[in-house]
Design an enzyme around this catalytic site. Structure first.
Site, PDB file in Angstrom:
ATOM      1  N   GLY A 115      45.687  59.030 120.716  1.00 14.17           N
ATOM      2  CA  GLY A 115      46.870  57.757 121.326  1.00 14.17           C
ATOM      3  C   GLY A 115      46.266  57.035 122.417  1.00 14.17           C
ATOM      4  O   GLY A 115      46.147  56.825 122.589  1.00 14.17           O
ATOM      5  N   SER A 116      46.702  57.897 123.757  1.00 16.32           N
ATOM      6  CA  SER A 116      46.117  57.506 124.962  1.00 16.32           C
ATOM      7  C   SER A 116      44.489  57.099 125.424  1.00 16.32           C
ATOM      8  O   SER A 116      44.208  56.810 126.007  1.00 16.32           O
ATOM      9  CB  SER A 116      46.839  58.513 126.198  1.00 16.32           C
ATOM     10  OG  SER A 116      46.764  59.890 126.376  1.00 16.32           O
ATOM     11  N   CYS A 117      44.110  57.783 124.433  1.00 14.26           N
ATOM     12  CA  CYS A 117      42.680  57.711 124.339  1.00 14.26           C
ATOM     13  C   CYS A 117      42.202  56.469 123.681  1.00 14.26           C
ATOM     14  O   CYS A 117      42.682  55.562 122.951  1.00 14.26           O
ATOM     15  CB  CYS A 117      42.113  59.064 123.933  1.00 14.26           C
ATOM     16  SG  CYS A 117      41.667  60.618 123.885  1.00 14.26           S
ATOM     17  N   VAL A 118      40.768  55.964 124.059  1.00 18.86           N
ATOM     18  CA  VAL A 118      40.650  54.716 122.929  1.00 18.86           C
ATOM     19  C   VAL A 118      39.218  55.452 122.249  1.00 18.86           C
ATOM     20  O   VAL A 118      38.151  56.055 123.378  1.00 18.86           O
ATOM     21  CB  VAL A 118      40.269  54.184 124.364  1.00 18.86           C
ATOM     22  CG1 VAL A 118      39.389  52.074 123.982  1.00 18.86           C
ATOM     23  CG2 VAL A 118      41.325  53.758 125.408  1.00 18.86           C
ATOM     24  N   GLY A 138      44.654  53.408 123.277  1.00 20.28           N
ATOM     25  CA  GLY A 138      44.884  52.911 124.743  1.00 20.28           C
ATOM     26  C   GLY A 138      46.203  53.082 124.643  1.00 20.28           C
ATOM     27  O   GLY A 138      47.170  52.036 125.164  1.00 20.28           O
TER      28      GLY A 138
END
Lengths: 164, 210
Positions: free
Chosen positions: A30-33, A96
């Site tokens: 999700g907001s992780c890369v 991201g």
């Protein structure tokens, strides 16, 4: 897709290998890369599933590879140990996203964007510029690095798979 | 479960027991709230209290790239934390149908009416949960407005987990499954209390018990 040799790289984890039959996967970014790095000459590759921009933001000392500023150097170090050459590394990144659009949720404010920034900065220290990116937006992604070919595939929440 | 695993909040067995009792009351109250909304009986499973590495949390929900419908609330006031309600797309459609009288188009994105219906479910269950905890601790606990997320489970979980990961290697996850009698509504209620707040909650419970 043959998931037989799929290695799931969980949130805050990293993995590097020389195994050509391996598929390294970061699911549900999700907001992780997801940061994939592959050396097509030495046939070495690795993947980091990064959660947060900087270990300096931690309110207390924590370890682990969840931070971009720790995970990127650690991933590159692993790849060097496995025989890769810094100059031949091909880096591709995905993730991201901004999952929450509501302004009420400040703890996650621009976190995806800040993660991307931090990943780019950490890579720049090693003169690495990602060759391809699928970042931002507001939807989840799954990134796979196929060690046999070095291909990087990104699946979005709608189910479409694209090669980076 | 070894209490020492949670580096910044070593919880004793009796504290875990206390906590379990309080969240059981909270979940029972949340189920009554949901029952009132959908006008059918909702039951909750006995809550799990787990202290697990953050990387293992998405596994509680299922496959991290499977699409879920989730509603997120943050908790503020005297204590902090996060609540995430997770439903399968089918269960979410069932729930919307019960609330607004028509079934969302499975192929289309949720519209505003459908999103606000699901947001209201999270609002009611979250508020009912928190009011039971507030009563047991005499603390002021306020839920934020809900945010509805339709995305991969991993992406939805990033939202509470990034906040937890700022301070912790491990997450304290409190979870329960809720369902109606014919298992049409079936979902997961996850709560991530802030560890500093947890201390305060336990102290208050002790004081009120005396």
């Amino acid at each position: 897709m043959n998931d037989h040799n799929t290695i799931s790289v969980g949130i805050g984890e990293l993995y590097a290998t020389r195994d050509p039959s391996a598929v390294l996967a970061a699911y549900g970014l999700g907001s992780c890369v997801g940061v994939s790095v592959f050396d097509p000459v030495a046939r070495v590759g690795g993947l980091a599933h990064i959660m947060l921009p900087s270990s300096k933001d931690a309110t207390q000392q924590t370890s682990g590879y969840k931070f971009a500023d720790i995970a990127i150097p650690a991933l590159l170090q692993r790849l060097l140990e496995l025989g890769s050459m810094p100059r031949s590394l091909v880096c591709k990144i995905a993730g991201g996203a901004q999952i929450l659009m509501a302004p009420d949720h400040m703890n996650s404010f621009r976190i995806g964007e800040r993660n991307i920034e931090a990943v780019m900065n950490a890579l720049q220290q090693y003169n690495i510029v990602p060759k391809a990116m699928d970042t931002g937006g507001s939807h989840g992604r799954t990134l796979r690095l196929l060690m046999g070919t070095g291909q990087v595939l990104v699946r979005t929440v709608g189910g479409d798979i694209t090669e980076l | 479960m070894k209490p020492s695993m949670l580096s910044t909040a070593s919880l004793t067995e009796s504290e875990l027991g206390q906590l379990r009792k309080a969240v059981s009351l909270g979940f029972a109250n949340a189920a009554s709230g949901l029952s009132l909304m959908v006008d059918r009986r909702i039951t909750v499973s006995s809550p799990g209290l787990r202290i697990i590495p953050i990387g293992q949390v998405p596994g509680l929900v299922g496959k991290p790239d499977e699409v879920v419908v989730a509603a997120y609330l943050s908790i503020s006031g005297d204590a902090a934390g996060h609540i995430l309600l997770v439903l399968s797309p089918d269960a979410a459609d069932d729930l919307v149908e019960m609330l607004v009288g028509y079934r969302p188009d499975a192929m289309a994105a949720l519209d505003d009416v459908e999103r606000s219906a699901l947001g209201e479910v999270a609002n009611v269950t979250g508020s009912f949960f928190l009011s039971a905890i507030a009563d047991a601790t005499d603390l002021l606990l306020q839920p934020s407005p809900p945010a509805v997320i339709v995305d991969m489970a991993g992406a939805a979980l990033d939202v509470p987990l990034i906040a937890v990961a700022m301070t912790m290697e491990e997450a304290l996850v409190i979870d329960t499954r809720f369902a109606d009698d014919d298992h049409q509504i079936n979902g997961l209620f996850l709560m991530f209390p802030d560890v500093a707040s947890l201390r305060l909650m336990l102290e208050r419970m002790n004081r009120l018990d005396e």
